[in-house]
Design a protein around this motif. Sequence first.
Motif, mmCIF file in Angstrom:
data_model
loop_
_atom_site.group_PDB
_atom_site.id
_atom_site.type_symbol
_atom_site.label_atom_id
_atom_site.label_comp_id
_atom_site.label_asym_id
_atom_site.label_seq_id
_atom_site.Cartn_x
_atom_site.Cartn_y
_atom_site.Cartn_z
ATOM 1 N N ALA A 185 38.088 30.190 43.694
ATOM 2 C CA ALA A 185 38.625 29.869 42.370
ATOM 3 C C ALA A 185 38.004 30.771 41.305
ATOM 4 O O ALA A 185 38.701 31.236 40.393
ATOM 5 C CB ALA A 185 38.367 28.398 42.044
ATOM 6 N N ARG A 186 36.697 31.031 41.424
ATOM 7 C CA ARG A 186 36.026 31.900 40.456
ATOM 8 C C ARG A 186 36.601 33.314 40.531
ATOM 9 O O ARG A 186 36.855 33.944 39.501
ATOM 10 C CB ARG A 186 34.527 31.915 40.739
ATOM 11 C CG ARG A 186 33.706 32.448 39.596
ATOM 12 C CD ARG A 186 32.201 32.306 39.833
ATOM 13 N NE ARG A 186 31.812 30.959 40.203
ATOM 14 C CZ ARG A 186 31.205 30.632 41.356
ATOM 15 N NH1 ARG A 186 30.896 31.548 42.234
ATOM 16 N NH2 ARG A 186 30.890 29.394 41.620
ATOM 17 N N GLY A 246 42.357 37.771 38.901
ATOM 18 C CA GLY A 246 43.778 37.899 39.208
ATOM 19 C C GLY A 246 44.656 37.202 38.182
ATOM 20 O O GLY A 246 45.724 37.703 37.807
ATOM 21 N N MET A 247 44.214 36.052 37.701
ATOM 22 C CA MET A 247 44.993 35.318 36.699
ATOM 23 C C MET A 247 45.013 36.074 35.372
ATOM 24 O O MET A 247 46.035 36.088 34.687
ATOM 25 C CB MET A 247 44.439 33.905 36.509
ATOM 26 C CG MET A 247 44.669 33.016 37.689
ATOM 27 S SD MET A 247 46.438 32.745 37.931
ATOM 28 C CE MET A 247 46.409 31.763 39.402
ATOM 29 N N VAL A 253 48.386 40.241 31.913
ATOM 30 C CA VAL A 253 48.681 41.660 31.656
ATOM 31 C C VAL A 253 50.017 42.029 32.306
ATOM 32 O O VAL A 253 50.823 42.761 31.712
ATOM 33 C CB VAL A 253 47.533 42.553 32.183
ATOM 34 C CG1 VAL A 253 47.904 44.023 32.093
ATOM 35 C CG2 VAL A 253 46.252 42.266 31.399
ATOM 36 N N CYS A 254 50.266 41.546 33.500
ATOM 37 C CA CYS A 254 51.517 41.824 34.214
ATOM 38 C C CYS A 254 52.727 41.345 33.398
ATOM 39 O O CYS A 254 53.703 42.078 33.246
ATOM 40 C CB CYS A 254 51.493 41.154 35.588
ATOM 41 S SG CYS A 254 53.011 41.325 36.527
ATOM 42 N N SER A 267 44.467 46.013 36.033
ATOM 43 C CA SER A 267 43.754 45.229 35.013
ATOM 44 C C SER A 267 42.818 44.215 35.657
ATOM 45 O O SER A 267 41.692 44.027 35.180
ATOM 46 C CB SER A 267 44.744 44.536 34.080
ATOM 47 O OG SER A 267 45.533 43.601 34.784
ATOM 48 N N ALA A 268 43.247 43.570 36.727
ATOM 49 C CA ALA A 268 42.369 42.605 37.406
ATOM 50 C C ALA A 268 41.134 43.308 37.957
ATOM 51 O O ALA A 268 40.007 42.813 37.832
ATOM 52 C CB ALA A 268 43.136 41.897 38.520
ATOM 53 N N PHE A 269 41.331 44.468 38.560
ATOM 54 C CA PHE A 269 40.197 45.222 39.109
ATOM 55 C C PHE A 269 39.275 45.701 37.988
ATOM 56 O O PHE A 269 38.048 45.624 38.116
ATOM 57 C CB PHE A 269 40.715 46.410 39.928
ATOM 58 C CG PHE A 269 39.652 47.124 40.686
ATOM 59 C CD1 PHE A 269 39.049 46.538 41.794
ATOM 60 C CD2 PHE A 269 39.232 48.378 40.289
ATOM 61 C CE1 PHE A 269 38.051 47.197 42.486
ATOM 62 C CE2 PHE A 269 38.239 49.043 40.974
ATOM 63 C CZ PHE A 269 37.638 48.446 42.086
ATOM 64 N N LEU A 270 39.851 46.158 36.874
ATOM 65 C CA LEU A 270 39.040 46.608 35.734
ATOM 66 C C LEU A 270 38.233 45.450 35.145
ATOM 67 O O LEU A 270 37.040 45.608 34.849
ATOM 68 C CB LEU A 270 39.941 47.224 34.663
ATOM 69 C CG LEU A 270 39.224 47.714 33.409
ATOM 70 C CD1 LEU A 270 38.311 48.896 33.734
ATOM 71 C CD2 LEU A 270 40.243 48.127 32.356
ATOM 72 N N ILE A 271 38.857 44.298 34.990
ATOM 73 C CA ILE A 271 38.143 43.125 34.462
ATOM 74 C C ILE A 271 37.008 42.741 35.408
ATOM 75 O O ILE A 271 35.894 42.430 34.973
ATOM 76 C CB ILE A 271 39.121 41.944 34.254
ATOM 77 C CG1 ILE A 271 40.115 42.288 33.144
ATOM 78 C CG2 ILE A 271 38.365 40.660 33.924
ATOM 79 C CD1 ILE A 271 41.306 41.352 33.067
#
Length: 122
Positions: free
Chosen positions: A67-68, A73-74, A79-80, A108-112
């Motif tokens: 979940a963390r 991804g969320m 962004v998506c 964006s998920a990977f960058l975050i």
Amino acid sequence: MTMHTNWKDLLLRFLLGGSAVVLSYAASVLLPWKALGGIFATFPAVMIVAVLMVGWAQGSARASEIARGSVYGMAGCAVCVVAVLYFMKTTGLWWLSLGLGLVCWYLSAFLIYKVRRSIKSS
């Protein structure tokens, strides 16, 4: 874990995830309020099934880790959505907009994740 267990696990994930996607799609199409339908269109079926299955098989601590990790991804999902809206307006091509939106989601998920990790380690 045996091969039999893997197939059973995969089948259960398919049924739970697929059912969630079908119900979300039906709600998004059948509800007369389009904004509410859009909310159901982004139902986090994959995350819920992943946390459910891991929690069931490996316990709450491992489910909490999943979940963390889903936070990245969320955030990428937001962004998506913005990217798809932008590309739909600029290109008018839904298939190209979805493809570019998926690329934006992953990047964006990977960058975050990377930014969060570097902040945490410093």
